[in-house]
Scaffold this active site. Structure first.
Site, PDB file in Angstrom:
ATOM      1  CG  HIS A 181      39.828 -49.609 -15.378  1.00  0.00           C
ATOM      2  ND1 HIS A 181      39.364 -50.152 -14.404  1.00  0.00           N
ATOM      3  CD2 HIS A 181      40.453 -50.384 -16.182  1.00  0.00           C
ATOM      4  CE1 HIS A 181      40.129 -51.360 -14.217  1.00  0.00           C
ATOM      5  NE2 HIS A 181      40.685 -51.384 -15.327  1.00  0.00           N
ATOM      6  CD  GLU A 202      35.329 -46.482 -13.272  1.00  0.00           C
ATOM      7  OE1 GLU A 202      34.701 -47.368 -12.626  1.00  0.00           O
ATOM      8  OE2 GLU A 202      35.893 -47.167 -14.412  1.00  0.00           O
ATOM      9  CB  CYS A 249      38.725 -51.847  -9.866  1.00  0.00           C
ATOM     10  SG  CYS A 249      39.734 -50.609 -10.694  1.00  0.00           S
ATOM     11  CB  CYS A 290      38.502 -46.938 -10.878  1.00  0.00           C
ATOM     12  SG  CYS A 290      38.993 -47.267 -12.366  1.00  0.00           S
TER      13      CYS A 290
END
Length: 148
Positions: free
Chosen positions: A51, A53, A81, A84
Site C-alpha cells: 500500500h 502508506e 486501512c 496501514c
C-alpha cells in the site's frame, strides 16, 4: 503548505493510476521537506502489503536511518486501512492528513479509529478533508472505469 504536500500525494496516486493500481498516494514530510513518497503497488508487486502508506514508511525509515518517524507527518489521498494504521502507529507518525475518507475499509475514523485508540501507546493526530474533491474523484473515476 498542506495543500502542496497533498498535491504531491495526488501525483503519487496518478503514478499508481498509470500502472492500473488503485490510485492512492502518500507523502511523508519532516518540517517542510518531503522525506519519502509512495503509491499503491499491490497488483504490480503481487504483494498485499504494498500500500502507498507502507511503501512511504519503508522509504522514510531507510532515508532517515531508523524506524521512529515521530517528527514526521504523512499525507495520504485515501483514509488508511487497519494494516496501514498499524504501521503509522508503529512508525510513530506525528500527524496524518487524509484527502478523502473510506467508509468501506477506513481505520482512521470511518469504520475504526485506530490512530486515536487509547489502548495503544501512541496516538496520531488526524486531519481529514484536505483536497477532498480531487482525492475522491480520482478514485471514483478509476472504479467507474473498472465497471464499464
Amino acid at each position: 503548505m498542506k495543500e502542496f504536500f497533498m498535491k504531491k500525494a495526488l501525483e503519487q496516486a496518478c503514478n499508481a493510476l498509470y500502472l492500473d493500481e488503485v490510485p492512492v498516494g502518500a507523502v511523508i514530510v519532516r518540517g517542510d521537506q518531503i522525506i519519502s513518497t509512495g503509491h499503491n503497488l499491490k497488483e504490480t508487486s503481487k504483494d498485499p502489503t504494498a500500500h502507498a502508506e507502507i511503501i512511504a514508511i519503508r522509504r522514510a525509515s531507510e532515508a532517515l536511518g531508523g524506524w521512529r518517524l515521530s517528527d514526521c507527518d504523512m499525507y495520504v489521498t485515501l483514509e488508511p486501512c487497519a494494516m496501514c494504521c498499524g504501521a503509522i502507529l508503529q512508525a510513530r507518525i506525528r500527524k496524518l492528513y487524509i484527502g478523502t475518507m473510506d467508509p468501506k475499509s477506513g481505520a482512521a475514523g470511518s469504520l475504526l479509529n485506530l490512530l486515536n485508540d487509547y489502548s495503544f501507546n501512541h496516538k496520531c493526530e488526524v486531519e481529514s478533508g484536505l483536497l477532498e474533491d480531487e482525492c475522491s474523484q480520482i478514485l471514483k473515476n478509476f472504479f467507474k472505469s473498472k465497471r464499464t
